[in-house]
Structure formats: structure tokens, C-alpha cells
Design an enzyme around this catalytic site. Sequence first.
Site, PDB file in Angstrom:
ATOM      1  N   TRP A 266      31.947  52.508  -7.390  1.00  0.00           N
ATOM      2  CA  TRP A 266      32.060  54.021  -7.240  1.00  0.00           C
ATOM      3  C   TRP A 266      30.645  54.633  -7.187  1.00  0.00           C
ATOM      4  O   TRP A 266      30.111  54.584  -8.276  1.00  0.00           O
ATOM      5  CB  TRP A 266      33.127  54.747  -7.969  1.00  0.00           C
ATOM      6  CG  TRP A 266      33.485  56.141  -7.467  1.00  0.00           C
ATOM      7  CD1 TRP A 266      33.681  56.686  -6.441  1.00  0.00           C
ATOM      8  CD2 TRP A 266      33.266  57.403  -8.406  1.00  0.00           C
ATOM      9  NE1 TRP A 266      33.876  58.206  -6.370  1.00  0.00           N
ATOM     10  CE2 TRP A 266      33.487  58.483  -7.748  1.00  0.00           C
ATOM     11  CE3 TRP A 266      33.149  57.241  -9.867  1.00  0.00           C
ATOM     12  CZ2 TRP A 266      33.531  59.658  -8.308  1.00  0.00           C
ATOM     13  CZ3 TRP A 266      32.991  58.746 -10.572  1.00  0.00           C
ATOM     14  CH2 TRP A 266      33.219  59.746  -9.641  1.00  0.00           C
TER      15      TRP A 266
ATOM     16  N   TYR B  44      35.450  54.263  -1.220  1.00  0.00           N
ATOM     17  CA  TYR B  44      34.189  54.350  -1.662  1.00  0.00           C
ATOM     18  C   TYR B  44      33.042  54.214  -0.752  1.00  0.00           C
ATOM     19  O   TYR B  44      33.027  53.025  -0.043  1.00  0.00           O
ATOM     20  CB  TYR B  44      33.897  53.184  -2.808  1.00  0.00           C
ATOM     21  CG  TYR B  44      34.784  53.555  -4.056  1.00  0.00           C
ATOM     22  CD1 TYR B  44      35.420  54.725  -4.252  1.00  0.00           C
ATOM     23  CD2 TYR B  44      34.953  52.348  -5.036  1.00  0.00           C
ATOM     24  CE1 TYR B  44      36.385  54.765  -5.628  1.00  0.00           C
ATOM     25  CE2 TYR B  44      35.626  52.809  -6.461  1.00  0.00           C
ATOM     26  CZ  TYR B  44      36.392  53.914  -6.443  1.00  0.00           C
ATOM     27  OH  TYR B  44      37.287  53.990  -7.562  1.00  0.00           O
TER      28      TYR B  44
ATOM     29  N   LEU C  29      31.944  56.287 -19.769  1.00  0.00           N
ATOM     30  CA  LEU C  29      30.832  57.316 -20.036  1.00  0.00           C
ATOM     31  C   LEU C  29      30.798  58.683 -19.553  1.00  0.00           C
ATOM     32  O   LEU C  29      29.789  59.627 -19.553  1.00  0.00           O
ATOM     33  CB  LEU C  29      29.433  56.572 -19.728  1.00  0.00           C
ATOM     34  CG  LEU C  29      29.279  55.314 -20.324  1.00  0.00           C
ATOM     35  CD1 LEU C  29      27.601  54.862 -19.624  1.00  0.00           C
ATOM     36  CD2 LEU C  29      29.117  55.264 -21.607  1.00  0.00           C
TER      37      LEU C  29
ATOM     38  N   LYS D 124      22.208  60.741 -21.626  1.00  0.00           N
ATOM     39  CA  LYS D 124      21.186  60.944 -20.814  1.00  0.00           C
ATOM     40  C   LYS D 124      20.802  62.468 -20.390  1.00  0.00           C
ATOM     41  O   LYS D 124      19.813  62.835 -19.902  1.00  0.00           O
ATOM     42  CB  LYS D 124      21.222  60.069 -19.673  1.00  0.00           C
ATOM     43  CG  LYS D 124      22.282  60.382 -18.763  1.00  0.00           C
ATOM     44  CD  LYS D 124      22.278  59.406 -17.703  1.00  0.00           C
ATOM     45  CE  LYS D 124      21.080  59.054 -16.934  1.00  0.00           C
ATOM     46  NZ  LYS D 124      21.483  57.641 -15.955  1.00  0.00           N
TER      47      LYS D 124
ATOM     48  N   ARG E  37      23.023  60.437 -11.797  1.00  0.00           N
ATOM     49  CA  ARG E  37      24.315  60.860 -10.930  1.00  0.00           C
ATOM     50  C   ARG E  37      24.299  62.377 -10.919  1.00  0.00           C
ATOM     51  O   ARG E  37      24.738  62.852  -9.657  1.00  0.00           O
ATOM     52  CB  ARG E  37      25.615  60.368 -11.571  1.00  0.00           C
ATOM     53  CG  ARG E  37      26.534  60.452 -10.614  1.00  0.00           C
ATOM     54  CD  ARG E  37      27.816  59.867 -11.176  1.00  0.00           C
ATOM     55  NE  ARG E  37      27.760  58.326 -11.194  1.00  0.00           N
ATOM     56  CZ  ARG E  37      28.894  57.706 -11.364  1.00  0.00           C
ATOM     57  NH1 ARG E  37      30.077  58.491 -11.939  1.00  0.00           N
ATOM     58  NH2 ARG E  37      28.806  56.264 -11.395  1.00  0.00           N
TER      59      ARG E  37
ATOM     60  N   GLY F   1      30.087  51.563 -14.651  1.00  0.00           N
ATOM     61  CA  GLY F   1      29.451  51.504 -13.367  1.00  0.00           C
ATOM     62  C   GLY F   1      27.878  51.626 -13.965  1.00  0.00           C
ATOM     63  O   GLY F   1      27.481  51.950 -15.051  1.00  0.00           O
TER      64      GLY F   1
ATOM     65  N   ASN G 202      25.277  47.872 -21.777  1.00  0.00           N
ATOM     66  CA  ASN G 202      26.597  48.258 -21.711  1.00  0.00           C
ATOM     67  C   ASN G 202      27.536  47.025 -22.098  1.00  0.00           C
ATOM     68  O   ASN G 202      28.364  47.121 -22.788  1.00  0.00           O
ATOM     69  CB  ASN G 202      27.341  48.660 -20.505  1.00  0.00           C
ATOM     70  CG  ASN G 202      26.513  50.307 -20.013  1.00  0.00           C
ATOM     71  OD1 ASN G 202      25.887  50.825 -20.878  1.00  0.00           O
ATOM     72  ND2 ASN G 202      26.611  50.679 -18.846  1.00  0.00           N
TER      73      ASN G 202
HETATM   74  N1  LIG Z   1      40.714  55.050 -10.064  1.00  0.00           N
HETATM   75  C1  LIG Z   1      40.018  56.097 -10.061  1.00  0.00           C
HETATM   76  O1  LIG Z   1      40.382  57.065  -9.642  1.00  0.00           O
HETATM   77  C2  LIG Z   1      38.520  55.929 -10.367  1.00  0.00           C
HETATM   78  C3  LIG Z   1      37.746  56.979 -10.448  1.00  0.00           C
HETATM   79  C4  LIG Z   1      36.347  56.957 -10.971  1.00  0.00           C
HETATM   80  C5  LIG Z   1      35.833  55.597 -11.233  1.00  0.00           C
HETATM   81  N2  LIG Z   1      36.618  54.610 -10.886  1.00  0.00           N
HETATM   82  C6  LIG Z   1      36.244  53.213 -11.240  1.00  0.00           C
HETATM   83  O2  LIG Z   1      35.521  53.111 -12.427  1.00  0.00           O
HETATM   84  C7  LIG Z   1      34.136  52.910 -12.338  1.00  0.00           C
HETATM   85  C8  LIG Z   1      33.068  53.311 -13.262  1.00  0.00           C
HETATM   86  O3  LIG Z   1      33.178  54.795 -13.227  1.00  0.00           O
HETATM   87  P1  LIG Z   1      31.874  55.573 -13.553  1.00  0.00           P
HETATM   88  O4  LIG Z   1      30.839  54.994 -12.428  1.00  0.00           O
HETATM   89  O5  LIG Z   1      32.265  56.891 -13.382  1.00  0.00           O
HETATM   90  O6  LIG Z   1      31.488  55.100 -14.962  1.00  0.00           O
HETATM   91  P2  LIG Z   1      30.855  55.694 -16.215  1.00  0.00           P
HETATM   92  O7  LIG Z   1      30.475  54.716 -17.051  1.00  0.00           O
HETATM   93  O8  LIG Z   1      31.271  56.831 -16.862  1.00  0.00           O
HETATM   94  O9  LIG Z   1      29.281  56.317 -15.223  1.00  0.00           O
HETATM   95  C9  LIG Z   1      28.639  55.417 -14.772  1.00  0.00           C
HETATM   96  C10 LIG Z   1      27.044  55.938 -14.412  1.00  0.00           C
HETATM   97  O10 LIG Z   1      26.582  56.344 -15.665  1.00  0.00           O
HETATM   98  C11 LIG Z   1      25.071  55.977 -15.795  1.00  0.00           C
HETATM   99  N3  LIG Z   1      24.765  54.963 -16.731  1.00  0.00           N
HETATM  100  C12 LIG Z   1      25.635  53.857 -17.001  1.00  0.00           C
HETATM  101  N4  LIG Z   1      25.331  53.026 -17.983  1.00  0.00           N
HETATM  102  C13 LIG Z   1      24.240  53.699 -18.481  1.00  0.00           C
HETATM  103  C14 LIG Z   1      23.443  53.614 -19.457  1.00  0.00           C
HETATM  104  N5  LIG Z   1      23.579  52.767 -20.351  1.00  0.00           N
HETATM  105  N6  LIG Z   1      22.423  54.633 -19.968  1.00  0.00           N
HETATM  106  C15 LIG Z   1      22.484  55.699 -18.879  1.00  0.00           C
HETATM  107  N7  LIG Z   1      23.064  55.968 -17.754  1.00  0.00           N
HETATM  108  C16 LIG Z   1      24.090  55.173 -17.574  1.00  0.00           C
HETATM  109  C17 LIG Z   1      24.774  55.556 -14.144  1.00  0.00           C
HETATM  110  O11 LIG Z   1      24.511  56.566 -13.307  1.00  0.00           O
HETATM  111  P3  LIG Z   1      23.118  57.084 -13.348  1.00  0.00           P
HETATM  112  O12 LIG Z   1      22.134  56.128 -13.566  1.00  0.00           O
HETATM  113  O13 LIG Z   1      23.146  57.580 -11.803  1.00  0.00           O
HETATM  114  O14 LIG Z   1      22.973  58.155 -13.805  1.00  0.00           O
HETATM  115  C18 LIG Z   1      26.232  54.973 -13.905  1.00  0.00           C
HETATM  116  O15 LIG Z   1      26.386  54.786 -12.247  1.00  0.00           O
HETATM  117  C19 LIG Z   1      33.874  53.096 -10.913  1.00  0.00           C
HETATM  118  O16 LIG Z   1      32.647  52.238 -10.229  1.00  0.00           O
HETATM  119  C20 LIG Z   1      35.150  52.796 -10.067  1.00  0.00           C
HETATM  120  O17 LIG Z   1      35.254  51.588  -9.863  1.00  0.00           O
HETATM  121  C21 LIG Z   1      38.109  54.606 -10.675  1.00  0.00           C
END
Ligand SMILES: NC(=O)c1ccc[n+]([C@@H]2O[C@H](COP(=O)([O-])OP(=O)(O)OC[C@H]3O[C@@H](n4cnc5c(N)ncnc54)[C@H](OP(=O)(O)O)[C@@H]3O)[C@@H](O)[C@H]2O)c1
Length: 318
Positions: free
Chosen positions: A21, A54, A209, A217, A227, A282, A292
Amino acid sequence: MHYRRMGRSGLKVSEIALGAWVTFGSQISEQTASDLIHAAYEEGVNYFDNADVYAGGQAETVMGNAIQDLPREALVLSSKVFWPTMPGPNGRGLSRKHIFESIHASLKRMQTDYLDLYFCHRFDPDSPIEEVVRAMSDLIAQGKVMYWGTSMWEPAQIAQAHGVARQYGLVPPSVEQPMYNLLNRRRVEHEIIPAVSDLGMGLTTFSPLYYGLLSGKYNDGIPEGSRASLDEMAWMRERITEERIAKVRNLTAMAEELEVTTAQLSIAWILRRKEVSSVITGATRLEQLDENLVAGDLAERLTETEIDRIFAIIGDEV
Ligand SMILES: NC(=O)c1ccc[n+]([C@@H]2O[C@H](COP(=O)([O-])OP(=O)(O)OC[C@H]3O[C@@H](n4cnc5c(N)ncnc54)[C@H](OP(=O)(O)O)[C@@H]3O)[C@@H](O)[C@H]2O)c1
């Protein structure tokens, strides 16, 4: 990497998964997406999450291209259906027609014959639950889907699906996919976990996160390229409130004391719950993925005192 059974099913998923996503097909290049998938796979990640909606289908195309040199049987691939992806009144929702049309399109984009997990991305009040359960059950009978699940459904809706499945001899949902993180935990802990555990369902939780906030961050503003800096993410910027950031700053101070990162602590805190089958993360960069992925080891080491301290820092949801 540790693997967990998805509820009472026989399927084993890596306790950390990688999702598509925002990132695949839009924020990051196809090469970076492919590098992330391959690096995750090398580290033992088997579960890759996606959805028809997506990046307008591009996220599935990118993932499909990237997995072609990986053994299909070693992967747990998922996608979802519900949000509008096709023209007209039937191009959305959970009618039998749209479920079948959407999965055919997803399978084509992912270049695979079947999905391991197929989620109803939301509950559809316009489609009878019998129609939804039968369509999902039929996909399983046809071998196009191994297990089906719900995402962000209410406990009563999930119970209804199980009831209908029992009544008509159909396959019930095996997994629910809710949001679960340190800043959004009440609903999952008080409503979802008790409901799905009783039904033998697994939980694959998303946004560990809270879109990045819980990596720390955003503690000193919005970094360029993150993001929250994206034009289309105005709604996310509204969630970066002073109250939430104050809590995350304290979490960062604790993480520094433990010589781990805020992201690792946030993910480990989720993984300590055995009801969670997999945490879907993500990433936009390999460094984030690497950071992570070691959270699973930290989850094993976290003491009760440390967990109590995290609860004290986070307090009530704000
Ligand atoms: N079922 C549903 O309705 C639904 C909804 C949402 C998500 N999802 C699923 O869940 C997955 C994960 O969701 P999410 O992407 O929102 O997860 P998240 O872990 O909350 O956010 C991920 C984002 O945070 C940043 N990030 C990740 N690790 C980091 C680190 N160690 N240090 C600094 N920044 C970091 C990156 O963005 P930046 O680098 O751009 O800042 C990354 O793309 C999605 O890809 C999707 O498959 C499902």
C-alpha cells in the site's frame, strides 16, 4: 524469522509480512519494490500483502513481476476486494459478480493461478452475507483462493459470516485484517481479539507504525520524502498531533535506553501478542525493512516491566 499458524488453520505465515500500500506502483520505483521483496524473502518473509485497489492495480503488477523468480509454493500472497476498481455500479463491493471479476484481474496482474489469502477489504452492506460467503467459498473450491478473510469487519459481521457458513456447509473466513498499533489498540484488544480467537481465526494486522509515526520520524516535523509529505496524504498529516508526538517522543527515549529503534519497539510490542499471526509492515527503503525485520527477536526479549513501561508511556488513545 519466526512463523506462526494463522489461527487454527494449517497455514504458517512469517510473523512479519511486507505490504504494498502507498509504496508499490506509486511512491517507490519498480526496482526498489523488487529489491524489497527479494530482501524480505531472503530474510524469511513469506507473506506479501496487496489489494486490487492499491495504485489502481499497479501494486499487484509490480509484485507479480517481482515474484516471478521466487518459488510460488514458498510464498503466501494476498489480495483484497471491495473498493471501487472498475466502472459502473458493479465495479465495487462484494457482489458475486465483482468478487469474481476482481480476482480474475488480480490473478492476471500478479501472474499467478491462485492467491493464498483473499480478503473482503471492508464489509459491504449492499451485498447479502450469504452471497459473499458463497462466492468466497466457491473461489476456494475452484482452487483460486486457499483461505479467505475479512478486513476491518465488526465482530457481529464476522460472526454472521461464520453462522452462514455453518448453516450452508460453506467455508468460513479464516483470518481478519485490522489496524493495530500502539496508538490504535483498544478496538483490537477489547473487541476483535476475543471475537476472532473464539472462531479460530488468525489476525494479520496492518500499519504497525501508524503510517510511520511510531518510527519516531515525525518527532521533529515532517521529513521531506516521507509518507506524510506526499501531496495525497493530507489526511495523514492531520493525524500527526502534538499529543501523539509527545507520546512517541517518550517511546523514542525508552527505545534509545534499550539500544533499539522506536520502530523496532513498536513492532515488537505487537508481536508479543500470540493472537497476532503476522504484522504487515510497509517500507520505502531497504534500511527500513532491515530495521523492522529484527523486531521479532526483540519481542522475545521484552520483559513484563518494559511492556508495562510502554503502556504507561502510551496511556489512553488520543
Ligand atoms: N486492510 C487494510 O485496510 C489495510 C490498510 C492499510 C494497510 N494495509 C496493509 O498493511 C501494510 C502496511 O501498512 P503501512 O504501510 O501503513 O505500515 P506502517 O508500518 O504503519 O507504515 C509504513 C511506512 O512507514 C515508514 N517506515 C517504515 N519503517 C520505517 C522505519 N524503520 N523508520 C522510518 N520510517 C519507516 C515508511 O514510509 P516513508 O518512508 O514514506 O515515510 C513506510 O512505507 C500495507 O502495505 C498494506 O499491505 C492494509
